[in-house]
Write an enzyme that holds these catalytic residues in place. Structure first.
Site, PDB file in Angstrom:
ATOM      1  N   GLU A 155       2.678 -37.743 107.261  1.00  0.00           N
ATOM      2  CA  GLU A 155       2.919 -36.415 107.846  1.00  0.00           C
ATOM      3  C   GLU A 155       3.465 -35.502 106.756  1.00  0.00           C
ATOM      4  OE1 GLU A 155       5.883 -35.691 111.035  1.00  0.00           O
ATOM      5  OE2 GLU A 155       5.280 -37.646 111.737  1.00  0.00           O
ATOM      6  N   ARG A 190       8.639 -27.910 106.989  1.00  0.00           N
ATOM      7  CA  ARG A 190      10.072 -27.587 106.907  1.00  0.00           C
ATOM      8  C   ARG A 190      10.404 -26.858 105.621  1.00  0.00           C
ATOM      9  NH1 ARG A 190      12.709 -33.317 108.667  1.00  0.00           N
ATOM     10  NH2 ARG A 190      11.130 -33.819 110.211  1.00  0.00           N
ATOM     11  N   LYS A 232       5.023 -39.197 120.330  1.00  0.00           N
ATOM     12  CA  LYS A 232       6.144 -39.563 119.473  1.00  0.00           C
ATOM     13  C   LYS A 232       7.355 -39.792 120.385  1.00  0.00           C
ATOM     14  CE  LYS A 232       8.679 -37.057 115.876  1.00  0.00           C
ATOM     15  NZ  LYS A 232       8.549 -36.174 114.713  1.00  0.00           N
TER      16      LYS A 232
HETATM   17  C1  3PG Z   1      10.931 -36.389 112.141  1.00  0.00           C
HETATM   18  O1  3PG Z   1      10.630 -35.249 111.842  1.00  0.00           O
HETATM   19  O2  3PG Z   1      10.126 -37.143 112.670  1.00  0.00           O
HETATM   20  C2  3PG Z   1      12.318 -36.867 111.874  1.00  0.00           C
HETATM   21  O3  3PG Z   1      13.058 -35.933 111.182  1.00  0.00           O
HETATM   22  C3  3PG Z   1      12.353 -38.150 111.139  1.00  0.00           C
HETATM   23  O4  3PG Z   1      13.599 -38.697 111.324  1.00  0.00           O
HETATM   24  P1  3PG Z   1      14.310 -39.526 110.171  1.00  0.00           P
HETATM   25  O5  3PG Z   1      14.604 -38.525 109.085  1.00  0.00           O
HETATM   26  O6  3PG Z   1      15.545 -40.103 110.797  1.00  0.00           O
HETATM   27  O7  3PG Z   1      13.357 -40.578 109.690  1.00  0.00           O
END
Ligand code: 3PG
Length: 211
Positions: A40, A44, A128
């Site tokens: 992915e 951001r 998800k």
């Molecule tokens: C996401 O966008 O799926 C989450 O921010 C991932 O979470 P993590 O940083 O705890 O892996």
């Protein structure tokens, strides 16, 4: 290969967060070298779209989706720039519709039974589960999957090598996502080998979980 088949065989989906397309490309190559072929690229940073396009154009060994997609406009832009699937932190009808209109898988974040049911009735077969660890972790996911028998889940948020086996052992879990494979300090230091090592470690854990 269909994206669902790719997720089911890869079982781990790393997050690529970068504000420079060249860095996103390096990260993708490093992850692919460790055995992870689907990721992915998260929306951001201001240059997330350029990063996505660069990975899609320059790293054929990596299948890139768009993550942290918040709006239908973003989803359309992601699809125009090479995203093969869309991931959202929450469930938004507009984002789902944009992906469905383009025939691309969408994995919206869900936590509650109502959200999963809504996703089911929007025609989705995979969601998800986010934020997985805070939203009840493995026990919560087992409870949800016992009710939504055909739904597949992608837990993300607080997944790490410490709990990856436990999540992957749930039959309804197609794959786990997370940022632990792309630590910001390693990326900042240009230590892409670290990403390859973390990817290889995750692949090994996933193999044991399957066996
Ligand atoms: C996401 O966008 O799926 C989450 O921010 C991932 O979470 P993590 O940083 O705890 O892996």
């Amino acid at each position: 290969m269909k994206i669902s088949e790719l997720l089911a065989s890869s079982r781990v989906v790393p997050l690529i967060q970068a504000d420079d397309p060249a860095i996103a490309v390096e990260m993708s190559r490093a992850l692919a070298a460790g055995g992870l072929k689907v990721a992915e690229v998260v929306f951001r940073t201001d240059r997330a779209l350029d990063c996505l396009k660069a990975v899609a154009d320059e790293v054929p060994e990596m299948v890139a989706g768009a993550g942290t997609v918040l709006t239908a406009v973003q989803a359309e832009a992601a699809l125009e720039n090479g995203a093969k699937f869309v991931v959202s932190p929450g469930l938004d009808d507009g984002v789902v519709a944009a992906a469905q209109k383009n025939g691309v898988p969408i994995y919206p974040g869900t936590v509650t039974p109502s959200e999963v049911q809504r996703a089911y009735n929007l025609g989705l077969d995979t969601v998800k589960f986010f934020p997985a660890s805070i939203a009840g972790g493995v026990p919560a996911l087992k409870a949800l999957s016992s009710v939504f028998r055909s739904m597949q889940f992608m837990p993300t948020g607080g997944v790490s090598p410490d709990n990856l086996t436990e999540f992957l052992s749930i039959p309804a879990v197609i794959a786990c996502g997370g940022s632990w494979l792309t630590p910001a300090d390693a990326v900042a230091a240009g230590d892409y080998e670290r990403l390859t090592e973390l990817a290889a470690e995750a692949v090994a854990i996933a193999r044991v979980a399957r066996d």
